[in-house]
Design a protein around this motif. Structure first.
Motif, mmCIF file in Angstrom:
data_model
loop_
_atom_site.group_PDB
_atom_site.id
_atom_site.type_symbol
_atom_site.label_atom_id
_atom_site.label_comp_id
_atom_site.label_asym_id
_atom_site.label_seq_id
_atom_site.Cartn_x
_atom_site.Cartn_y
_atom_site.Cartn_z
ATOM 1 N N ASN A 128 39.442 -24.948 -23.480
ATOM 2 C CA ASN A 128 38.714 -24.250 -24.550
ATOM 3 C C ASN A 128 37.318 -23.859 -24.096
ATOM 4 O O ASN A 128 36.826 -22.762 -24.409
ATOM 5 C CB ASN A 128 38.641 -25.133 -25.793
ATOM 6 N N GLN A 129 36.663 -24.769 -23.353
ATOM 7 C CA GLN A 129 35.322 -24.457 -22.849
ATOM 8 C C GLN A 129 35.378 -23.296 -21.867
ATOM 9 O O GLN A 129 34.505 -22.423 -21.875
ATOM 10 C CB GLN A 129 34.731 -25.697 -22.174
ATOM 11 N N ILE A 130 36.389 -23.312 -21.013
ATOM 12 C CA ILE A 130 36.534 -22.222 -20.044
ATOM 13 C C ILE A 130 36.774 -20.895 -20.757
ATOM 14 O O ILE A 130 36.202 -19.856 -20.406
ATOM 15 C CB ILE A 130 37.687 -22.533 -19.070
ATOM 16 N N GLU A 131 37.621 -20.917 -21.804
ATOM 17 C CA GLU A 131 37.881 -19.690 -22.562
ATOM 18 C C GLU A 131 36.613 -19.189 -23.244
ATOM 19 O O GLU A 131 36.344 -17.986 -23.269
ATOM 20 C CB GLU A 131 38.975 -19.952 -23.596
ATOM 21 N N ALA A 132 35.828 -20.159 -23.806
ATOM 22 C CA ALA A 132 34.574 -19.764 -24.447
ATOM 23 C C ALA A 132 33.614 -19.171 -23.426
ATOM 24 O O ALA A 132 32.932 -18.166 -23.690
ATOM 25 C CB ALA A 132 33.938 -20.974 -25.139
ATOM 26 N N LEU A 133 33.548 -19.790 -22.239
ATOM 27 C CA LEU A 133 32.682 -19.277 -21.181
ATOM 28 C C LEU A 133 33.132 -17.890 -20.745
ATOM 29 O O LEU A 133 32.314 -16.989 -20.544
ATOM 30 C CB LEU A 133 32.698 -20.239 -19.995
ATOM 31 N N ASN A 134 34.450 -17.724 -20.609
ATOM 32 C CA ASN A 134 34.969 -16.402 -20.235
ATOM 33 C C ASN A 134 34.632 -15.360 -21.287
ATOM 34 O O ASN A 134 34.336 -14.203 -20.965
ATOM 35 C CB ASN A 134 36.480 -16.478 -20.026
ATOM 36 N N SER A 135 34.679 -15.776 -22.573
ATOM 37 C CA SER A 135 34.324 -14.840 -23.646
ATOM 38 C C SER A 135 32.868 -14.425 -23.536
ATOM 39 O O SER A 135 32.524 -13.244 -23.681
ATOM 40 C CB SER A 135 34.593 -15.491 -25.011
ATOM 41 N N ASP A 136 31.983 -15.425 -23.265
ATOM 42 C CA ASP A 136 30.561 -15.104 -23.099
ATOM 43 C C ASP A 136 30.351 -14.176 -21.910
ATOM 44 O O ASP A 136 29.550 -13.234 -21.965
ATOM 45 C CB ASP A 136 29.751 -16.391 -22.910
ATOM 46 N N ILE A 137 31.072 -14.453 -20.833
ATOM 47 C CA ILE A 137 30.957 -13.608 -19.645
ATOM 48 C C ILE A 137 31.428 -12.191 -19.958
ATOM 49 O O ILE A 137 30.818 -11.204 -19.531
ATOM 50 C CB ILE A 137 31.768 -14.212 -18.476
ATOM 51 N N ASP A 138 32.519 -12.086 -20.721
ATOM 52 C CA ASP A 138 33.029 -10.763 -21.095
ATOM 53 C C ASP A 138 32.005 -10.000 -21.920
ATOM 54 O O ASP A 138 31.813 -8.788 -21.744
ATOM 55 C CB ASP A 138 34.336 -10.904 -21.878
ATOM 56 N N VAL A 139 31.340 -10.722 -22.848
ATOM 57 C CA VAL A 139 30.319 -10.077 -23.677
ATOM 58 C C VAL A 139 29.162 -9.595 -22.812
ATOM 59 O O VAL A 139 28.688 -8.461 -22.938
ATOM 60 C CB VAL A 139 29.823 -11.049 -24.761
ATOM 61 N N GLU A 140 28.696 -10.479 -21.910
ATOM 62 C CA GLU A 140 27.597 -10.098 -21.026
ATOM 63 C C GLU A 140 27.996 -8.928 -20.129
ATOM 64 O O GLU A 140 27.194 -8.031 -19.855
ATOM 65 C CB GLU A 140 27.181 -11.301 -20.169
#
Length: 248
Positions: A128-140
């Motif tokens: 879940n943390q990795i998915e959240a991090l990937n989401s943040d990376i996608d936004v950035e």
């Protein structure tokens, strides 16, 4: 005898090679293919199928540790089943086994089961943390892409504006050049009646432009607060010494 396909559920207690006790559940699909041979060779064909299937499952699980089993239990059991089917055990009894599938497994040791659940929860949390991090990376990444596009658009706009300004300046210069050429031609043609020499007419035009420029500078100076200092040579003035009464 019924020659249609039959299904049996099974539940086997097995251990991995790192000594983790498991309870494995699944199903077997099998059928009779030669009744006369079955009657001669066995009194319990279903029991024979179940026994052979248990041996296959126990043997496959005992060769791997828990982590390997969890990651690939279906392929492990399928490989053991295919190896078993390739033998003569079933064909000698007039039986055909179509498939053996694992549908569920559980750790039967409470302590190991609790530890395993904690590991699963931790792994899930990390995912879940990795998915959240990937989401943040996608936004950035999306924001960065938008910034790059905007910068490119601004650059293109500036280049277009500069090009337009150069075109306007060129057109204005061309217009001024045409107007000047027309003015020169008109002035020179107007002097043809009085000055036949082209060089004389050209010299007269240059004098005209010089005087016009001087008048413009004089007008600009007069309209301002500046103080003008001029030499006598600029005014074409000459100063002479007047004789005194003694010289008469």
């Amino acid at each position: 005898f019924d020659l249609r396909a039959r299904m049996m559920y099974f539940q086997f207690d097995v251990r991995t090679n790192d000594n983790v006790p498991l309870r494995v559940e699944g199903s077997i699909f099998w059928r009779l293919t030669d009744v006369s041979l079955t009657v001669v060779t066995t009194q319990d064909p279903a029991g024979d199928v179940m026994f052979k299937a248990r041996n296959a499952v126990v043997d496959a699980v005992s060769k791997v540790d828990l982590e390997t089993f969890m990651a690939s239990f279906q392929s492990l059991i399928q490989a053991a089943f295919e190896e078993q089917v390739a033998g003569d055990f079933y064909s000698e009894r007039g039986v055909q086994v179509d498939s053996l599938e694992i549908t569920k497994y559980d750790v039967t040791d409470d302590t190991i089961s609790e530890t395993l659940n904690l590991l699963i929860e931790e792994a899930t949390s990390r995912l879940n943390q990795i998915e959240a991090l990937n989401s943040d990376i996608d936004v950035e990444k999306a924001v960065l892409t938008a910034d790059i596009w905007l910068a490119n658009a601004q650059t293109e706009l500036i280049q277009t504006q500069a090009t337009n300004e150069r075109l306007v300046a060129a057109q204005e210069g061309e217009y001024e050049g045409v107007a000047l050429a027309y003015s020169v031609r008109t002035f020179l043609e107007g002097l043809e009646g009085s000055l036949s020499s082209f060089d004389d007419r050209l010299a007269m035009y240059r004098l005209h432009k010089k005087l016009e420029s001087q008048n413009q500078r004089t007008e600009a100076i007069g309209a301002g607060q500046a103080t003008l200092f001029m030499r006598s040579t600029d005014l074409n003035m000459e100063f002479a010494k007047l004789p005194t009464h003694k010289e008469y």
